[in-house]
Design a protein around this motif. Structure first.
Motif, PDB file in Angstrom:
ATOM      1  N   HIS A 191      14.133  30.431 -13.965  1.00  0.00           N
ATOM      2  CA  HIS A 191      14.975  30.074 -14.931  1.00  0.00           C
ATOM      3  C   HIS A 191      14.580  29.110 -15.796  1.00  0.00           C
ATOM      4  O   HIS A 191      15.764  28.652 -17.053  1.00  0.00           O
ATOM      5  CB  HIS A 191      16.643  29.670 -14.790  1.00  0.00           C
ATOM      6  N   TRP A 228      11.765  22.673 -24.069  1.00  0.00           N
ATOM      7  CA  TRP A 228      10.854  23.805 -24.911  1.00  0.00           C
ATOM      8  C   TRP A 228      10.206  23.603 -26.616  1.00  0.00           C
ATOM      9  O   TRP A 228      10.817  22.873 -26.628  1.00  0.00           O
ATOM     10  CB  TRP A 228      11.536  25.214 -25.070  1.00  0.00           C
ATOM     11  N   GLY A 294      26.409  27.322 -20.339  1.00  0.00           N
ATOM     12  CA  GLY A 294      27.175  28.294 -19.627  1.00  0.00           C
ATOM     13  C   GLY A 294      26.494  27.523 -17.949  1.00  0.00           C
ATOM     14  O   GLY A 294      25.931  26.770 -17.554  1.00  0.00           O
ATOM     15  N   THR A 322      21.555  37.308 -16.276  1.00  0.00           N
ATOM     16  CA  THR A 322      21.459  35.980 -15.592  1.00  0.00           C
ATOM     17  C   THR A 322      19.455  35.858 -16.213  1.00  0.00           C
ATOM     18  O   THR A 322      18.605  34.755 -15.937  1.00  0.00           O
ATOM     19  CB  THR A 322      20.859  36.138 -14.223  1.00  0.00           C
ATOM     20  N   GLY A 323      18.442  37.051 -16.547  1.00  0.00           N
ATOM     21  CA  GLY A 323      17.468  36.505 -16.917  1.00  0.00           C
ATOM     22  C   GLY A 323      16.881  36.637 -18.528  1.00  0.00           C
ATOM     23  O   GLY A 323      16.229  36.159 -19.145  1.00  0.00           O
TER      24      GLY A 323
HETATM   25  P1  ADP Z   1      19.272  30.333 -24.232  1.00  0.00           P
HETATM   26  O1  ADP Z   1      17.746  31.631 -25.389  1.00  0.00           O
HETATM   27  O2  ADP Z   1      19.800  30.010 -24.336  1.00  0.00           O
HETATM   28  O3  ADP Z   1      17.946  29.320 -23.679  1.00  0.00           O
HETATM   29  P2  ADP Z   1      18.051  32.522 -22.928  1.00  0.00           P
HETATM   30  O4  ADP Z   1      19.863  33.372 -22.804  1.00  0.00           O
HETATM   31  O5  ADP Z   1      17.271  33.736 -23.877  1.00  0.00           O
HETATM   32  O6  ADP Z   1      18.882  31.178 -22.656  1.00  0.00           O
HETATM   33  O7  ADP Z   1      17.490  32.709 -21.468  1.00  0.00           O
HETATM   34  C1  ADP Z   1      16.770  31.404 -21.195  1.00  0.00           C
HETATM   35  C2  ADP Z   1      16.069  31.088 -19.586  1.00  0.00           C
HETATM   36  O8  ADP Z   1      17.653  29.688 -19.600  1.00  0.00           O
HETATM   37  C3  ADP Z   1      16.449  32.711 -18.792  1.00  0.00           C
HETATM   38  O9  ADP Z   1      16.218  32.405 -17.881  1.00  0.00           O
HETATM   39  C4  ADP Z   1      18.087  32.904 -18.117  1.00  0.00           C
HETATM   40  O10 ADP Z   1      18.195  33.149 -17.070  1.00  0.00           O
HETATM   41  C5  ADP Z   1      17.912  30.597 -17.740  1.00  0.00           C
HETATM   42  N1  ADP Z   1      19.470  30.305 -17.818  1.00  0.00           N
HETATM   43  C6  ADP Z   1      20.524  31.051 -18.515  1.00  0.00           C
HETATM   44  N2  ADP Z   1      21.660  30.228 -18.641  1.00  0.00           N
HETATM   45  C7  ADP Z   1      21.121  29.772 -16.508  1.00  0.00           C
HETATM   46  C8  ADP Z   1      22.217  29.382 -15.979  1.00  0.00           C
HETATM   47  N3  ADP Z   1      24.044  29.196 -16.359  1.00  0.00           N
HETATM   48  N4  ADP Z   1      21.847  29.173 -14.996  1.00  0.00           N
HETATM   49  C9  ADP Z   1      20.226  29.140 -14.955  1.00  0.00           C
HETATM   50  N5  ADP Z   1      19.533  29.421 -15.959  1.00  0.00           N
HETATM   51  C10 ADP Z   1      19.841  29.896 -16.645  1.00  0.00           C
END
Ligand code: ADP
Ligand code: MG
Length: 381
Positions: A191, A228, A294, A322-323
């Protein structure tokens, strides 16, 4: 899947009616807002860098809907997109951000000490906590329109800036193109890293062009502060850790982010920001704070309860798998985060997550014991 090349001057030989996209099967904010009149008025305009109306809407035309969320259906290609194409963006922003008006002003509050509580989310339910935002560097076009040269310049600037961080923020940059497939997949599975460019939303907007050139991830030594480079935004800044200490995650987020902003400013590259839109980002859904705070939280009972959706809505929260945004929840673990970005400050948004998740965990515990939760569902505000 198209990669977002819509530049074709011959299209002006056709009438607006002949060029107007077929949005009959669409369910996104752009499709609701785009009228033939707006299309007529804006279709031959372009920003100073050359971004056009068709570039803005292409992702929403090619992606009528999304299985899990209501998408925006458009992107900005540069800072000026939001002013040159105001007639389209204003109603979309209003629709997406709870009635936010063209005259409204946004507030920023990155003082982590203003957050109340947040260090005691039950780790038996809350598996991990995370806060992220995006930032755009003034003077460069945004990822849907970025050229290779611009993208590489952004990467260079960012790596120099980030490598000057010290103490808990000392870290290193890992360019995507130097990573093996296995290393990349491991970072995704843990993640830490953005997904591969497989999302049709991303592809159709044009932001995956030249992948993986000038993309990468920078992170501190213990992977609790990550940046990123050149994904959906120039920068995505993330603070995360296992367990339920959102207070500490938010502290690290605010302190690290402000250090980065200072370094960029000193180097003559401030972030895009204005009083009305807050931080200017690629997707209109992220305007304002760009913040998504989150948790990954286990809710096997509550998620099956008929009041689950209503509870989320009332708490102004959103759920994902969660992915990431394109995944469905597995094993009753959800990514629960703030739904708002604009009109509420960073502190206010994280406060909603902290308070809301706390309540949902209490509801889950009650359901576990076979007790009713109907009186715990927050009232309509
Ligand atoms: P965003 O674009 O908001 O960063 P995404 O839904 O595209 O989020 O997810 C990006 C990555 O961040 C994914 O691998 C997701 O599992 C991880 N992620 C998002 N929230 C959490 C969290 N609370 N704990 C761990 N990993 C997270
Ligand atoms: Mg994402």
């Amino acid at each position: 899947m198209p990669f977002g090349n819509t530049h074709n001057k011959y299209k002006l030989n056709f009438s607006a009616e002949e060029e107007f996209p077929d949005l009959a099967k669409h369910n996104n904010h752009m499709a609701k807002a785009l009228t033939l009149d707006i299309y007529k008025k804006l279709r031959d305009k372009e920003t100073p860098s050359g971004f056009t109306l068709d570039d803005i809407i292409q992702t929403g035309v090619d992606n009528p809907g999304h299985p899990f969320i209501m998408t925006v259906g458009c992107v900005a290609g540069d800072e000026e997109s939001y002013t040159v194409f105001k007639d389209l963006f204003d109603p979309i922003i209003q629709d997406r951000h709870g009635g936010y008006k063209p005259t409204d002003k946004h507030k920023t509050d990155l003082n982590h000490e203003n957050l109340k509580g947040g260090d005691d989310l039950d780790p038996n339910y809350v598996l991990s906590s995370r806060v992220r935002t995006g930032r755009s560097i003034k003077g460069y076009t945004l990822p849907p329109h970025c050229s290779r040269g611009e993208r590489r310049a952004i990467e260079k600037l960012s790596v120099t800036a980030l490598n000057s961080l010290t103490g808990e923020f000392k870290g290193k940059y890992y360019p995507l193109k130097d990573m093996s497939d296995k290393e990349q997949q491991q970072l995704i599975d843990d993640h830490f890293l953005f997904d591969k460019p497989i999302s049709p939303l991303l592809l159709a907007s044009g932001m995956a062009r030249d992948w993986p050139d000038a993309r990468g991830i920078w992170h501190n030594d213990n992977k609790s502060f990550l940046v990123w480079v050149n994904e959906e935004d120039h920068l995505r800044v993330i603070s995360m850790e296992k367990g339920g200490n959102m207070k500490e995650v938010f502290r690290r987020f605010c302190v690290g982010l402000q250090k980065i902003e200072e370094i960029f400013k000193k180097a003559g590259h401030p972030f895009m920001w204005n009083e009305h839109l807050g931080y200017v980002l690629t997707c209109p859904s992220n305007l304002g704070t760009g913040l998504r705070g989150g948790v990954h939280v286990k809710l096997p009972h509550l998620s099956k309860h008929p009041k689950f959706e209503e509870t989320l809505k009332r708490l102004r929260l959103q759920k994902r798998g969660t992915g990431g945004v394109d995944t469905e929840a597995v094993g009753a673990v959800f990514d629960i985060s703030n739904a708002d970005r604009l009109g509420f400050s960073e502190v206010e948004q994280v406060q909603m997550v902290v308070d809301g998740v706390k309540l949902m965990v209490e509801m889950e515990k009650k359901l576990e014991k076979g007790q009713a939760i109907d009186d715990m569902v927050p009232a309509q505000k």
